[in-house]
Design a protein around this motif. Structure first.
Motif, short mmCIF file in Angstrom:
data_model
loop_
_atom_site.label_atom_id
_atom_site.label_comp_id
_atom_site.label_asym_id
_atom_site.label_seq_id
_atom_site.Cartn_x
_atom_site.Cartn_y
_atom_site.Cartn_z
N THR A 635 -16.89 134.07 65.91
CA THR A 635 -15.47 133.92 65.63
C THR A 635 -15.13 132.92 64.53
OG1 THR A 635 -15.24 132.20 67.34
CG2 THR A 635 -14.87 134.50 68.00
N ARG A 636 -16.11 132.09 64.13
CA ARG A 636 -15.77 131.01 63.22
C ARG A 636 -16.97 130.56 62.42
NH1 ARG A 636 -14.12 125.34 65.85
NH2 ARG A 636 -16.35 125.46 66.30
N LEU A 637 -16.73 130.21 61.16
CA LEU A 637 -17.70 129.52 60.33
C LEU A 637 -17.17 128.12 60.08
CD1 LEU A 637 -19.55 130.76 57.15
CD2 LEU A 637 -18.36 128.56 57.13
N SER A 638 -17.95 127.12 60.46
CA SER A 638 -17.59 125.73 60.21
C SER A 638 -18.57 125.13 59.22
CB SER A 638 -17.62 124.93 61.52
OG SER A 638 -17.36 123.56 61.28
N CYS A 639 -18.07 124.55 58.15
CA CYS A 639 -18.91 123.94 57.12
C CYS A 639 -18.54 122.47 56.97
CB CYS A 639 -18.74 124.67 55.80
SG CYS A 639 -19.73 123.96 54.45
N THR A 640 -19.53 121.59 57.16
CA THR A 640 -19.33 120.17 56.97
C THR A 640 -20.04 119.71 55.71
OG1 THR A 640 -19.11 119.77 59.34
CG2 THR A 640 -19.66 117.88 57.97
N PHE A 641 -19.26 119.23 54.77
CA PHE A 641 -19.82 118.69 53.52
C PHE A 641 -20.12 117.21 53.73
CE2 PHE A 641 -17.08 122.21 52.15
CZ PHE A 641 -17.96 122.93 51.34
N HIS A 642 -21.36 116.82 53.48
CA HIS A 642 -21.78 115.43 53.59
C HIS A 642 -21.76 114.78 52.21
CE1 HIS A 642 -23.56 115.42 57.79
NE2 HIS A 642 -23.27 116.69 57.59
N THR A 658 -25.21 109.44 54.76
CA THR A 658 -23.87 110.00 54.59
C THR A 658 -22.81 108.91 54.62
OG1 THR A 658 -24.44 112.16 55.53
CG2 THR A 658 -22.14 111.50 55.66
N ALA A 659 -21.96 108.90 53.60
CA ALA A 659 -20.85 107.95 53.56
C ALA A 659 -19.62 108.52 54.26
CB ALA A 659 -20.51 107.62 52.11
N SER A 660 -19.40 109.83 54.11
CA SER A 660 -18.24 110.47 54.73
C SER A 660 -18.50 111.96 54.81
CB SER A 660 -16.97 110.21 53.92
OG SER A 660 -17.09 110.72 52.60
N THR A 661 -17.71 112.64 55.61
CA THR A 661 -17.83 114.09 55.74
C THR A 661 -16.46 114.75 55.57
OG1 THR A 661 -17.57 114.01 58.16
CG2 THR A 661 -19.83 113.97 57.28
N LEU A 662 -16.51 115.97 55.09
CA LEU A 662 -15.32 116.81 54.96
C LEU A 662 -15.66 118.15 55.60
CD1 LEU A 662 -14.65 116.07 51.19
CD2 LEU A 662 -13.23 115.25 53.07
N THR A 663 -14.83 118.63 56.51
CA THR A 663 -15.13 119.86 57.24
C THR A 663 -14.05 120.90 56.99
OG1 THR A 663 -16.32 118.68 58.98
CG2 THR A 663 -15.54 120.88 59.51
N VAL A 664 -14.50 122.12 56.73
CA VAL A 664 -13.58 123.25 56.59
C VAL A 664 -14.02 124.34 57.56
CG1 VAL A 664 -13.06 122.76 54.18
CG2 VAL A 664 -14.93 124.33 54.73
N GLU A 665 -13.08 125.19 57.93
CA GLU A 665 -13.37 126.31 58.83
C GLU A 665 -12.84 127.60 58.25
OE1 GLU A 665 -11.76 125.42 62.65
OE2 GLU A 665 -13.35 123.99 63.17
N ALA A 671 -9.66 135.63 55.09
CA ALA A 671 -10.27 135.10 53.86
C ALA A 671 -9.51 133.83 53.48
CB ALA A 671 -10.21 136.13 52.75
N ALA A 672 -9.52 132.88 54.39
CA ALA A 672 -8.77 131.64 54.22
C ALA A 672 -9.63 130.46 54.65
CB ALA A 672 -7.48 131.68 55.04
N VAL A 673 -9.39 129.32 54.01
CA VAL A 673 -10.09 128.08 54.32
C VAL A 673 -9.12 127.10 54.94
CG1 VAL A 673 -11.22 126.07 53.30
CG2 VAL A 673 -11.82 128.36 52.51
N ASN A 674 -9.48 126.59 56.11
CA ASN A 674 -8.68 125.57 56.77
C ASN A 674 -9.43 124.24 56.72
OD1 ASN A 674 -6.70 127.51 57.70
ND2 ASN A 674 -8.27 128.20 59.16
#
Length: 676
Positions: A635-642, A658-665, A671-674
């Motif tokens: 149901t979901r793709l979760s991507c965490t950028f380190h 890792t200094a910080s993370t940014l996560t999108v789903e 066809a949308a990025v949250n």
């Protein structure tokens, strides 16, 4: 070709079949006590012992097979070295599924690649190599789940751009400690140039200076790899780092190349270091680069050295992971057409590959397509055959997700110079006079009109500012006051007139091959293919957003998603643009669009500049190094950028790096990025 050479070439990618007994294929003369190889004391002839200085690696996991790799050091450069491969289902090697004899050949730089078949799906295996009395480090790998198998989750990382000579590799060490099914490498595994300006300065002290055995000098003093020996040297050097070895030993890697495995911003067998460089094919150089990649990557591909073409290898290929994901890896260098605006036409890479006028590119692209009878061939990034293969892979995929290992970004990255300069000047006026702050949007619109008019009538860089004067009159600033107090201040901020255009920032990406991108998106729409997500590298920045059917349409519609990771060890995208506005007088007046200085510290304004003109960019960080980790469910793709910590005094940061993370789903069916 003599029979001996044919056999050497033909046997380089060997195949072993796993069994349930104590010995695998070809194991009649296996070493004594295979479960406990002898200590690495010496070879039987009394010379220095064999060594596995580049470690071990595995790649291209299939449900019933895996490719295993190593390189044997300590040979005489003439004779083959007998090597035994051992594979077990347990870390103690108590029972061997494979115990087979192989040969490390000087023709292939003593690298060994063996495909083990007959394995169980979704299963962890352990492997090692033995040469003489020396055993390699133990590698761990895992096969893919069988097609159609229900999977609750798939977890993997994707990485790119690991320059030995820039920043640090602590991210590799951090990745090796994670729990992943596999790693995708999107290219720029090596950098073919050493001693370039962008490689001088801050790099970790444990990475010594590289010196190519042959190499060719560039005008700027750098040298680039030219022979197969040069490229082999780079791979050996990169693989000497224990952190990269650990990553390979821990996870199977699915790799594709980008440009630096051959030559920066290359196309086919052409290099582009100078404006007229690509007029001469570099076939021998391209073939040498391809052979070295083949030797050092554990990829399930073949190469034909008897074929004199530079296209004697095919590395685009596809993978399936249960019912959850299809992964399509494309080659976006070997088949791509020349940049639509050639370097010699623009005079340099500026105007050809970078900062390209959008209208000029569109006109020339249409002209080339028309001359080819409406074929995409002369403006294609994938090439006709690979594009057809990509379409068939996407159409036939029976999985929930269709992942695309894609080297260069699909996301439009454009800049409207008139609007950008107007906004920059209006912000400066509002910042200098608090009473004007409420008028900043109106001043921006007025300035845009004034700048466009001045460019059209030839009065630039001294516009009449009729529209701006009208706005300011409402704030009590009459024409005489404007002329006396503000006109000179504003004129001084105006950049070269060339900036007052609509530009694409990077035409080496899909922006430079827009017609083919539109064709691929139209195919996905027409076929009703959903849940397509590109995993991208190359640009040394973090981006995420939907890919539109036509970015130039009045109302572009999203078709798929592109997730772009920063380089693991590279100079950032922001740093390149900062260098341009700091060093090129034609762009220096636009410095505020890239960065400003506040209280002695640099503030990145490039992120907001890009978002202002590219609303589909939902996540932007142009000044980063790092990697991305994806968790995939039905149901979901979760991507965490380190985003990694910086180098400090020549040393990589202690873990965690890792200094910080940014996560999108990305939710299935959209066809949308949250941004989380």
């Amino acid at each position: 070709m003599d029979r001996r050479r044919f056999l050497q070439w033909g046997s380089f990618l060997t195949v072993s079949v796993a069994t349930t007994g104590l010995a695998g294929c070809g194991s009649d003369d296996a070493p004594a006590t295979p479960g406990s190889p002898a200590a690495p004391d010496a070879k039987t002839d009394g010379t220095a012992p064999f060594a596995f200085a580049q470690g071990v690696a595995s790649g291209d996991p299939k449900p019933d097979s895996i490719v295993l790799w190593t390189r044997v050091g300590g040979a005489d450069g003439k004779q083959a070295v007998p090597v035994t491969l051992q594979v077990s289902a347990t870390a103690d090697f108590a029972a061997l599924l494979v115990n087979t004899k192989l040969s490390a050949l000087p023709d292939w730089d003593y690298t060994v690649r063996n495909k083990v078949t007959g394995l169980a799906a979704a299963t962890t295996y352990y492997y090692r190599f033995v040469a003489g009395n020396v055993a390699s480090p133990v590698g761990r790998t895992r096969t893919a789940p069988a097609p159609g198998t229900p999977l609750a989750q798939l977890k993997f990382a994707f990485i790119t751009c690991q320059d030995w000579s820039v920043n640090h590799w602590a991210g590799m060490e951090e990745l090796a400690a994670q729990d992943l099914d596999f790693v995708i490498h999107l290219g720029d595994y090596i950098y073919e140039t050493v001693g370039a300006t962008f490689q001088t300065g801050k790099v970790e002290s444990r990475h010594g200076q590289l010196k190519l055995p042959d190499g060719t000098a560039r005008a700027d003093g750098a040298r680039y790899a030219t022979t197969v020996g040069d490229y082999r040297y780079l791979y050996r050097s990169y693989r000497s780092d224990a952190r990269l070895q650990a990553l390979h030993a821990r996870f199977p890697v699915i790799a594709i190349w980008d440009d630096h495995e051959f030559s920066d911003d290359c196309w086919q067998d052409h290099q582009v270091y100078s404006a007229d460089d690509d007029q001469t094919p570099r076939t021998a150089r391209r073939r040498g680069a391809s052979q070295a990649w083949f030797e050092y990557m554990p990829a399930d591909v073949s190469i034909d050295l008897a074929n004199p073409s530079f296209r004697n290898i095919q590395i685009y290929r596809a993978f399936t992971f249960g019912q959850l994901a299809t992964l399509v890896m494309t080659d976006e260098r070997l088949y791509r057409a020349d940049h639509v605006i050639p370097e010699q036409a623009a005079g340099s890479e500026i105007g050809s590959r970078y900062f390209v006028p959008k209208a000029t590119l569109s006109t020339l692209e249409a002209r080339k397509i028309n001359a080819a009878g409406n074929a995409l061939t002369p403006v294609s990034l994938l090439g006709d055959a690979q594009r057809g293969w990509w379409q068939e892979q996407m159409r036939a995929a029976a999985t929930t997700w269709k992942l695309w290992g894609n080297e260069v970004s699909l996301l439009r990255m454009q800049l409207d110079g008139v609007q950008a300069v107007a906004g920059m000047v209006a912000a400066a006026l509002a910042g200098a006079n608090a009473a004007l702050a409420p008028l900043q949007p109106a001043m921006t619109a007025a300035l845009a009109a004034d700048l466009a008019a001045a460019k059209a009538d030839g009065s630039y860089p001294h516009p009449a500012y009729a529209a701006l004067k009208a706005v300011l009159a409402g704030a009590g600033i009459d024409g005489a006051t404007f002329d006396a107090a503000l006109r000179g201040q504003i004129d001084a901020q105006l950049p070269n007139a060339a900036l007052l255009d609509q530009y694409l920032l990077n035409a080496d990406q899909w922006d430079g091959y827009n017609a083919e991108r539109k064709s691929l998106m139209a195919f996905l729409k027409a076929q009703g293919i959903a849940n397509v997500v590109a995993l991208t590298g190359d640009i040394h920045a973090i981006f995420a957003g939907p890919v539109m059917d036509d970015y130039d349409a009045a109302t572009p519609a999203p078709v798929m998603v592109d997730l772009v990771t920063a380089g693991l060890s590279s100079n950032s995208f922001h740093s390149y643009f900062k260098s341009v506005v700091d060093s090129d007088p034609a762009f220096s007046a636009a410095r505020a669009l890239v960065y400003t200085m506040q209280n002695g510290a640099m503030v990145n304004t490039f992120n907001s500049t890009l978002k202002a003109f590219n609303p589909w960019l939902k996540l932007v960080d142009t000044d980063a190094q790092g990697y991305a980790v994806v968790t995939l469910t039905t149901t979901r793709l979760s991507c965490t950028f380190h985003k990694l910590k910086p180098l400090v005094a020549g040393s990589a940061p202690a873990l965690p790096a890792t200094a910080s993370t940014l996560t999108v789903e990305v939710q299935a069916g959209t066809a949308a990025v949250n941004v989380v």
